[in-house]
Design an enzyme around this catalytic site. Structure first.
Site, short mmCIF file in Angstrom:
data_model
loop_
_atom_site.label_atom_id
_atom_site.label_comp_id
_atom_site.label_asym_id
_atom_site.label_seq_id
_atom_site.Cartn_x
_atom_site.Cartn_y
_atom_site.Cartn_z
N SER A 145 3.27 36.91 -57.48
CA SER A 145 3.09 35.96 -58.59
C SER A 145 2.22 36.61 -59.66
O SER A 145 1.55 37.62 -59.40
CB SER A 145 2.38 34.71 -58.05
OG SER A 145 1.91 33.89 -59.09
N TYR A 158 -3.32 28.99 -53.74
CA TYR A 158 -2.12 29.72 -54.17
C TYR A 158 -2.52 31.11 -54.66
O TYR A 158 -1.91 32.12 -54.28
CB TYR A 158 -1.40 28.93 -55.26
CG TYR A 158 -0.08 29.52 -55.70
CD1 TYR A 158 1.08 29.28 -54.97
CD2 TYR A 158 0.01 30.31 -56.84
CE1 TYR A 158 2.30 29.80 -55.38
CE2 TYR A 158 1.23 30.84 -57.26
CZ TYR A 158 2.37 30.58 -56.53
OH TYR A 158 3.58 31.11 -56.94
P1 NAD Z 1 10.83 26.23 -55.29
O1 NAD Z 1 9.80 25.20 -55.01
O2 NAD Z 1 12.04 25.86 -56.07
O3 NAD Z 1 11.27 26.95 -53.97
C1 NAD Z 1 10.41 27.16 -52.86
C2 NAD Z 1 11.24 27.46 -51.65
O4 NAD Z 1 10.39 27.59 -50.51
C3 NAD Z 1 12.24 26.34 -51.35
O5 NAD Z 1 13.45 26.90 -50.94
C4 NAD Z 1 11.57 25.62 -50.19
O6 NAD Z 1 12.49 24.96 -49.37
C5 NAD Z 1 10.93 26.79 -49.48
N1 NAD Z 1 9.89 26.32 -48.57
C6 NAD Z 1 8.71 25.75 -48.89
N2 NAD Z 1 8.07 25.37 -47.77
C7 NAD Z 1 8.86 25.69 -46.72
C8 NAD Z 1 8.77 25.54 -45.32
N3 NAD Z 1 7.73 24.95 -44.73
N4 NAD Z 1 9.78 26.00 -44.55
C9 NAD Z 1 10.87 26.60 -45.11
N5 NAD Z 1 11.01 26.76 -46.45
C10 NAD Z 1 10.03 26.32 -47.23
O7 NAD Z 1 10.05 27.34 -56.10
P2 NAD Z 1 10.45 28.80 -56.58
O8 NAD Z 1 9.87 28.95 -57.93
O9 NAD Z 1 11.88 29.11 -56.38
O10 NAD Z 1 9.54 29.64 -55.58
C11 NAD Z 1 10.01 30.75 -54.84
C12 NAD Z 1 8.87 31.74 -54.66
O11 NAD Z 1 8.54 32.28 -55.93
C13 NAD Z 1 7.59 31.12 -54.11
O12 NAD Z 1 6.99 32.03 -53.22
C14 NAD Z 1 6.75 30.96 -55.35
O13 NAD Z 1 5.39 30.94 -55.07
C15 NAD Z 1 7.16 32.19 -56.11
N6 NAD Z 1 6.85 32.16 -57.55
C16 NAD Z 1 7.42 31.23 -58.37
C17 NAD Z 1 7.10 31.26 -59.71
C18 NAD Z 1 7.68 30.29 -60.69
O14 NAD Z 1 7.24 30.29 -61.86
N7 NAD Z 1 8.62 29.45 -60.33
C19 NAD Z 1 6.24 32.23 -60.22
C20 NAD Z 1 5.70 33.14 -59.34
C21 NAD Z 1 6.02 33.11 -58.01
#
Ligand code: NAD
Length: 253
Positions: A145, A158
């Site tokens: 991130s 986080y």
């Molecule tokens: P999202 O919330 O759409 O997806 C998160 C995913 O994690 C989902 O598929 C959810 O089902 C899964 N998940 C959460 N808890 C779980 C559990 N207990 N068991 C199984 N699966 C679980 O968000 P996203 O943006 O697609 O996030 C994906 C990754 O990218 C994460 O690690 C997030 O921290 C990271 N990220 C996102 C951003 C952003 O701006 N969206 C930026 C930096 C990093």
């Protein structure tokens, strides 16, 4: 140079958090690059399956709750049944809890650290054990991130977890690079997914963030597809322990 080095044909990739957001985008990109994809999620991955099956790609759903470490042997066993071996692991699943640091509960702290940090290590360890034993190598791509580099606001657990992900990526690479295992990470910038829904709904924060992104827009799951495929491919064979920012220029400011 042949572009075949970017192909994932004949590879099997396991992506956690595959039902939505960045995980879904990575699953689709891997299938488009030729891999058979296993998607781990708490909920149905039907939407991801439909997107992949629309171009005759292969997708297998594996339902598991990653907040519970006892699911790990089940995930490894079921995943290895698909094609005999997993070649690429993407630790994408993650959660975020927004709260003033003074008010964070131990329960919320643990839930974020357990999924974003502890599970990333334990799943990497579980698959790497097999790769060390069969000596055929493997690829791990962790999703870090901007808060692997920065402090963030109102998301201390986080930030702690994502800073750990970047450190862990280097630590594991140092041990496993000589065994043909590439451990790298992608640090997405601000992407339009469920993870940032509340942030985007907050008019002031949303405007502050957008005005600081040189690209002038939020990212999309498609924006990290190319980097995710590259790091999983033979083209990245000599890249170890590095976190690639895909952030519309955020860190350049
Ligand atoms: P999202 O919330 O759409 O997806 C998160 C995913 O994690 C989902 O598929 C959810 O089902 C899964 N998940 C959460 N808890 C779980 C559990 N207990 N068991 C199984 N699966 C679980 O968000 P996203 O943006 O697609 O996030 C994906 C990754 O990218 C994460 O690690 C997030 O921290 C990271 N990220 C996102 C951003 C952003 O701006 N969206 C930026 C930096 C990093």
């Amino acid at each position: 140079m042949s572009l075949d080095m970017f192909s994932l044909k004949g590879k099997t990739a396991l992506v956690t958090g595959a039902n939505t957001g960045l995980g879904q985008g990575i699953c689709v990109a891997y299938a488009q690059a030729g891999a058979d994809v296993i998607g781990v999620a708490r909920r149905s991955c039907q939407e991801t399956a439909d997107k992949i099956e629309a171009f005759s790609g292969k997708f297998t759903e594996l339902i598991a709750d990653l907040s519970d470490v006892s699911v790990i042997p089940h995930i490894v066993e079921e995943a290895n049944k698909v094609n005999g071996r997993v070649d690429i692991l993407v630790n994408n699943a993650g959660i975020i809890k927004r709260c003033d640091a003074a008010d964070v509960t131990m329960e919320d702290w643990d839930s974020v650290i357990n999924i974003n940090e502890k599970m990333v290590f334990l799943l990497s360890q579980a698959f790497a054990k097999g790769w060390l034993a069969d000596e055929k190598g493997g690829k791990i791509i962790n999703i870090a991130s901007m808060l692997s580099y920065q402090g963030g606001i109102r998301v201390p657990a986080y930030t702690a977890s994502k800073s750990a992900v970047m450190g862990l990526t280097k630590a594991l690479a140092n041990e496993w690079a000589c065994h043909g295992i590439n451990v790298n990470a992608i640090a997405p910038g601000y992407m339009a997914t469920n993870n940032t829904e509340n942030l985007r709904k907050d008019g002031q924060r949303s405007e502050e963030i957008l005005s600081r992104i040189p690209a002038g827009r939020w990212g999309t799951p498609e924006d990290i597809a190319g980097t995710a495929v590259f790091l999983a491919s033979e083209a990245a064979a000599y890249i170890h322990g590095f976190t690639v920012a895909v952030d519309g220029g955020w860190l350049a400011r």
